[in-house]
Design an enzyme around this catalytic site. Structure first.
Site, PDB file in Angstrom:
ATOM      1  N   TYR A 146       0.854  -1.179   0.000  1.00 47.74           N
ATOM      2  CA  TYR A 146       0.000   0.000   0.000  1.00 47.74           C
ATOM      3  C   TYR A 146       0.892   1.233   0.000  1.00 47.74           C
ATOM      4  O   TYR A 146       1.850   1.308   0.770  1.00 47.74           O
ATOM      5  CB  TYR A 146      -0.895  -0.003   1.247  1.00 47.74           C
ATOM      6  CG  TYR A 146      -1.782   1.221   1.392  1.00 47.74           C
ATOM      7  CD1 TYR A 146      -2.807   1.474   0.473  1.00 47.74           C
ATOM      8  CD2 TYR A 146      -1.615   2.094   2.463  1.00 47.74           C
ATOM      9  CE1 TYR A 146      -3.631   2.588   0.622  1.00 47.74           C
ATOM     10  CE2 TYR A 146      -2.446   3.209   2.618  1.00 47.74           C
ATOM     11  CZ  TYR A 146      -3.448   3.441   1.693  1.00 47.74           C
ATOM     12  OH  TYR A 146      -4.260   4.543   1.845  1.00 47.74           O
ATOM     13  N   ASP A 241       9.126   2.707  -0.129  1.00 42.85           N
ATOM     14  CA  ASP A 241       8.084   3.306   0.690  1.00 42.85           C
ATOM     15  C   ASP A 241       8.307   2.849   2.124  1.00 42.85           C
ATOM     16  O   ASP A 241       7.954   1.741   2.509  1.00 42.85           O
ATOM     17  CB  ASP A 241       6.699   2.888   0.186  1.00 42.85           C
ATOM     18  CG  ASP A 241       5.590   3.568   0.981  1.00 42.85           C
ATOM     19  OD1 ASP A 241       5.889   4.135   2.059  1.00 42.85           O
ATOM     20  OD2 ASP A 241       4.427   3.524   0.534  1.00 42.85           O
ATOM     21  N   LYS A 274       4.370   8.514   9.175  1.00 34.97           N
ATOM     22  CA  LYS A 274       4.124   7.867  10.470  1.00 34.97           C
ATOM     23  C   LYS A 274       5.120   8.302  11.556  1.00 34.97           C
ATOM     24  O   LYS A 274       4.958   9.381  12.102  1.00 34.97           O
ATOM     25  CB  LYS A 274       4.022   6.355  10.279  1.00 34.97           C
ATOM     26  CG  LYS A 274       2.813   6.039   9.362  1.00 34.97           C
ATOM     27  CD  LYS A 274       2.351   4.614   9.323  1.00 34.97           C
ATOM     28  CE  LYS A 274       0.998   4.518   8.641  1.00 34.97           C
ATOM     29  NZ  LYS A 274       0.965   3.902   7.325  1.00 34.97           N
TER      30      LYS A 274
HETATM   31  C1  LIG Z   1       0.366   4.414   6.027  1.00 41.64           C
HETATM   32  C2  LIG Z   1       1.069   4.183   4.747  1.00 41.64           C
HETATM   33  C3  LIG Z   1       0.935   5.057   3.657  1.00 41.64           C
HETATM   34  C4  LIG Z   1      -0.061   6.174   3.632  1.00 41.64           C
HETATM   35  O1  LIG Z   1       0.189   7.130   4.610  1.00 41.64           O
HETATM   36  P1  LIG Z   1      -1.006   8.115   5.062  1.00 41.64           P
HETATM   37  O2  LIG Z   1      -0.343   9.051   5.993  1.00 41.64           O
HETATM   38  O3  LIG Z   1      -2.042   7.226   5.687  1.00 41.64           O
HETATM   39  O4  LIG Z   1      -1.524   8.765   3.830  1.00 41.64           O
HETATM   40  C5  LIG Z   1       1.736   4.853   2.551  1.00 41.64           C
HETATM   41  N1  LIG Z   1       2.608   3.841   2.504  1.00 41.64           N
HETATM   42  C6  LIG Z   1       2.748   2.968   3.524  1.00 41.64           C
HETATM   43  C7  LIG Z   1       3.759   1.878   3.427  1.00 41.64           C
HETATM   44  C8  LIG Z   1       1.973   3.100   4.676  1.00 41.64           C
HETATM   45  O5  LIG Z   1       2.097   2.208   5.655  1.00 41.64           O
END
Ligand SMILES: *Cc1c(COP(=O)(O)O)cnc(C)c1O
Length: 435
Positions: A146, A241, A274
């Site tokens: 994601y 990511d 995060k």
């Molecule tokens: C949480 C997450 C996102 C999205 O971040 P948001 O702050 O919720 O938009 C993107 N990539 C990864 C791997 C994530 O865990």
């Protein structure tokens, strides 16, 4: 508890009248496990208290950001001070520079960063940057990873090998995902085939190096090595990511974990979120100077944000990163996470439950499966009704894990040995009812 005294139910009822599904992010609605979402009243350390005043040991921690637990005194103090100095200026501040310095210090692959407000925004901008820097359109993503909810990234695999994907959401036109190739995670042959066919058009490969959005699945070492080799060979960028794993699995993120196994290993662009906001809306993307200088105002790739680098959010993130940078922080955190994972494994074994688990730093995952899955298809073979029973059994005993089997879990430095022991004891009771 009757409906009239259950404040969680009453609030959920009110919320559903006004907010679609009663929530502002779908997983919070408990649709995968059934039952009533807990409305959080307040949180401190490793715990939160719901609207009924019931305490839960929190293994979600806002889905990762709360690595110090809730309400860490030095973070609270930094935020309080920042708030008195102003909420937002739309002009640069010293704290943005300090946060950028702190990030760059711990990530050798990152020379410059741009701060944004959410992981979605950061991943979307990183893709635009990769396309702008390479002058190419095609991107590869992996099934089960994601990267936020930008249109081009809401894609599932098409039929057959190395074909372009289909939107996973209504409202995303097929044309918007026509440049997104979706491949199976940890599948080296598919990756090679995709590069053989599309290598010259590929702007980037975007990957969660330790995937936390299909529970917890590591990219295998050969797979990661192949991602790096093929990107370099074909002039595509490797985008990590690390919104979830950055400052969560190690001070240097998942890239430090892979660099320890593959000397010299580094991604080209890193996406963060995060933990770097410590619970405030803050995210970032970064990489080498030559790539980052393609961004406006220096270069042709446009990117902007009214609240980017917000002074309260940067104060929170900076105070959080200063705490995790203390010597021994991740070693102590990993020890705790490991003891949780080992405790759960032995409790499951005693009850004769098929169970596999893994962890790194303060992030863990477990599966009601005989062995660790290597890709999304294998994760989804988990027994969902059994997971629902486990989830509710733990919730009834004051332990709050993710309300869906495809989510990772998080341990904070505020979790005590006693919290871990209480959690394992609760799990032991619940496992006995699952057989
Ligand atoms: C949480 C997450 C996102 C999205 O971040 P948001 O702050 O919720 O938009 C993107 N990539 C990864 C791997 C994530 O865990």
């Amino acid at each position: 508890m009757t409906p009239s005294t259950d404040r969680n139910s009453a609030l959920f009822e009110r919320a559903r009248q006004l907010i679609p599904g009663g929530v502002n992010s779908p997983v919070r609605a408990f649709r995968a496990v059934g039952g009533t979402p807990r409305f959080v009243q307040r949180a401190q350390g490793a715990y939160f208290w719901d609207a009924n005043g019931t305490r839960q040991i929190d293994y979600i921690g806002s889905w990762g950001p709360m690595i110090l637990g809730h309400g860490h005194p030095r973070v609270v103090e930094a935020v309080q001070r920042a708030v008195t100095e102003g909420f937002s200026f739309g002009a640069p501040t010293e704290r943005e520079v300090e946060l950028a310095e702190e990030i760059v210090k711990h990530l050798p692959s990152v020379e410059m960063v741009r701060l944004v407000s959410s992981g979605t925004e950061a991943a979307m901008s990183a893709i635009r940057l990769a396309r702008g820097a390479t002058g190419r359109s095609t991107i590869i993503k992996f099934e089960g990873c994601y990267h936020g909810h930008a249109d081009a990234l809401l894609v599932k695999a098409g039929s057959g090998l190395a074909t372009f994907g289909h939107p996973t959401s209504a409202g995303v036109p097929q044309e918007v995902v026509q440049h997104t190739l979706v491949l199976e995670y940890n599948n080296v042959e598919q990756l090679e085939a995709a590069f053989a066919k599309h290598g010259a058009d590929l702007a980037c490969v975007i990957i969660e190096p330790i995937a936390g959005n299909m529970n917890f699945v590591r990219a295998s070492r050969p797979f990661m090595q192949k991602c790096r080799e093929l990107c370099t060979q074909h002039g595509a960028l490797l985008v990590f990511d690390e919104v979830m794993t950055g400052f969560r699995v190690a001070l240097g993120g998942a890239q430090a974990v892979y660099a320890a196994q593959l000397p010299g290993f580094a991604p080209d662009i890193t996406v963060l979120g995060k933990v770097i906001g410590g619970g405030m809306p803050l995210a970032a993307f970064g990489g080498p100077r030559a790539i980052m200088e393609k961004l406006a105002p220096l270069g042709p790739v446009y990117q902007a944000g009214t609240l980017s680098g917000n002074p309260v959010a940067t104060a929170c993130g900076l105070a959080t990163l200063q705490e995790v940078a203390r010597p021994g922080f991740y070693e102590a955190l990993f020890k705790k996470t490991s003891s949780l994972v080992e405790g759960l494994k032995s409790a499951a074994a005693e009850a004769g439950i098929a169970f596999a688990a893994d962890c790194e730093g303060g992030m863990f995952g477990f599966f009601l499966l005989p062995e660790l899955p290597q890709n999304y298809g294998a994760v989804m073979k988990s027994d969902a009704p059994k997971f629902g029973k486990l989830f509710h059994g733990l919730l009834d005993r004051g332990v709050y894990i993710a309300p869906a089997l495809y989510e990772a879990g998080f341990v904070s430095s505020a979790h005590s040995e006693q919290d871990i022991a209480d959690t394992v004891a609760a799990a032991r009771e619940v496992f006995k009812t699952l057989g």
